[in-house]
Design an enzyme around this catalytic site. Structure first.
Site, mmCIF file in Angstrom:
data_model
loop_
_atom_site.group_PDB
_atom_site.id
_atom_site.type_symbol
_atom_site.label_atom_id
_atom_site.label_comp_id
_atom_site.label_asym_id
_atom_site.label_seq_id
_atom_site.Cartn_x
_atom_site.Cartn_y
_atom_site.Cartn_z
ATOM 1 N N THR A 88 0.854 -1.189 0.000
ATOM 2 C CA THR A 88 0.000 0.000 0.000
ATOM 3 C C THR A 88 0.891 1.241 0.000
ATOM 4 O OG1 THR A 88 -0.200 0.186 2.414
ATOM 5 C CG2 THR A 88 -1.764 -1.258 1.284
ATOM 6 N N GLY A 89 0.401 2.310 -0.615
ATOM 7 C CA GLY A 89 1.251 3.493 -0.734
ATOM 8 C C GLY A 89 2.501 3.171 -1.531
ATOM 9 N N GLY A 90 2.323 2.393 -2.606
ATOM 10 C CA GLY A 90 3.476 1.896 -3.357
ATOM 11 C C GLY A 90 3.799 2.659 -4.623
ATOM 12 N N THR A 91 3.269 3.876 -4.748
ATOM 13 C CA THR A 91 3.475 4.621 -5.989
ATOM 14 C C THR A 91 4.543 5.708 -5.884
ATOM 15 O OG1 THR A 91 1.655 6.121 -5.442
ATOM 16 C CG2 THR A 91 1.117 4.185 -6.765
ATOM 17 N N SER A 92 5.151 5.838 -4.708
ATOM 18 C CA SER A 92 6.234 6.823 -4.546
ATOM 19 C C SER A 92 7.066 6.436 -3.335
ATOM 20 C CB SER A 92 5.683 8.250 -4.368
ATOM 21 O OG SER A 92 4.935 8.349 -3.163
ATOM 22 N N GLY A 93 8.223 7.078 -3.190
ATOM 23 C CA GLY A 93 9.036 6.952 -1.986
ATOM 24 C C GLY A 93 9.399 5.528 -1.618
ATOM 25 N N ILE A 94 9.293 5.224 -0.323
ATOM 26 C CA ILE A 94 9.678 3.922 0.206
ATOM 27 C C ILE A 94 8.865 2.802 -0.440
ATOM 28 C CG2 ILE A 94 9.664 2.475 2.283
ATOM 29 C CD1 ILE A 94 10.258 5.076 3.885
ATOM 30 N N GLY A 95 7.574 3.022 -0.626
ATOM 31 C CA GLY A 95 6.728 1.988 -1.204
ATOM 32 C C GLY A 95 7.132 1.617 -2.614
ATOM 33 N N TYR A 127 0.864 12.660 14.838
ATOM 34 C CA TYR A 127 1.592 11.735 13.971
ATOM 35 C C TYR A 127 2.261 10.644 14.784
ATOM 36 C CZ TYR A 127 5.239 9.955 10.860
ATOM 37 O OH TYR A 127 6.074 9.135 10.132
#
Length: 250
Positions: free
Chosen positions: A12-19, A150
């Site tokens: 999940t959240g795999g379209t930028s950065g760490i993902g 956060y």
């Protein structure tokens, strides 16, 4: 290499950065990969980078119904799921007096509620064995100013690595966490820091890190890869901190 050969994985959240970096590492190690995102531009760029064999889906981490739909899509696509990296998240740093109830709820919805109910929805889909990796944060441990909400979301999320491991281990599902320190990713672009101050803010953050620099996404991805692979099959309910020594300073 083939540390994840044939593993059916979801990021999940795999379209930028760490993902996105983790998706590339998973692919290089022989995994089948599905990634999610919520920004149309990032989704298109990720699809171009990862190739047509990777399923790139739009899903809002804060929306429980969308997470439940995602679980059904994964069941239809894979049949069973071997690895999930719960990476989608938001980082909002605001003084305590500026928080509103709506902002508070949104942070918890994205960082805790959505991922929690995604795990619940995936329970019938997980293979035995299966690995769940949570992307938490050193802010679960460090009392940084303006990070109250956060940090609270990440502390709650981190605790799931232990409680869910205890509950799900008999099903062959082990849950672990990776906790990054400051990493050079688009997440920091979402903090609302004016460009004029960005360089100084970056210098101030780097000064708190004994290694003297931000981390790189691939340095986190390698820790995730270990937790996802069978190499870590005896690692259960644990946390890997990857922070350049940041937590040495309290």
């Amino acid at each position: 290499m083939s540390r994840l050969q044939g593993k059916r994985t979801l990021i999940t959240g795999g379209t930028s950065g760490i993902g996105l970096e983790t998706a590339k590492h998973f692919l290089a190690e022989g995994a089948r990969v599905v990634v999610t995102g919520n920004n149309p531009g990032n989704i298109a760029r990720a699809q171009a980078e990862l190739g047509n064999e990777v399923l790139v889906l739009r899903a809002d981490s804060a929306n429980v119904a969308e997470q439940q739909h995602l679980a059904r899509v994964i069941a239809d696509h894979y049949g069973q799921l071997d690895v999930v990296f719960l990476n989608a998240g938001v980082s909002v740093w605001v003084p305590v007096e500026q928080w509103t109830e709506e902002m508070f709820d949104r942070s918890f919805d994205i960082n805790v509620k959505g991922p929690y109910f995604l795990i619940q929805a995936l329970l019938p889909v997980f293979a035995n064995p299966a690995s769940v990796v949570l992307n938490t944060s050193i802010n679960a441990h460090v009392g940084a100013a303006r990070s109250s909400v956060y940090a609270a979301t990440k502390a709650a999320f981190l605790n799931l690595s232990k409680t869910l491991s205890s509950e799900l281990l008999e099903r062959g599902i082990r849950v672990n966490a990776v906790s990054p320190g400051p990493v050079e990713t688009p997440l920091y672009d979402k903090l609302g820091i004016p460009d004029a101050y960005r360089e100084q803010v970056n210098k101030d953050i780097a000064a708190t890190i004994p290694a003297g620099r931000f981390g790189a996404p691939e340095e986190i991805a390698k820790a995730v890869l270990y937790l996802a692979s069978d190499e870590s099959r005896w690692t259960i309910g644990s946390e890997i901190i990857v922070d350049g020594g940041r937590t040495l300073n309290g």
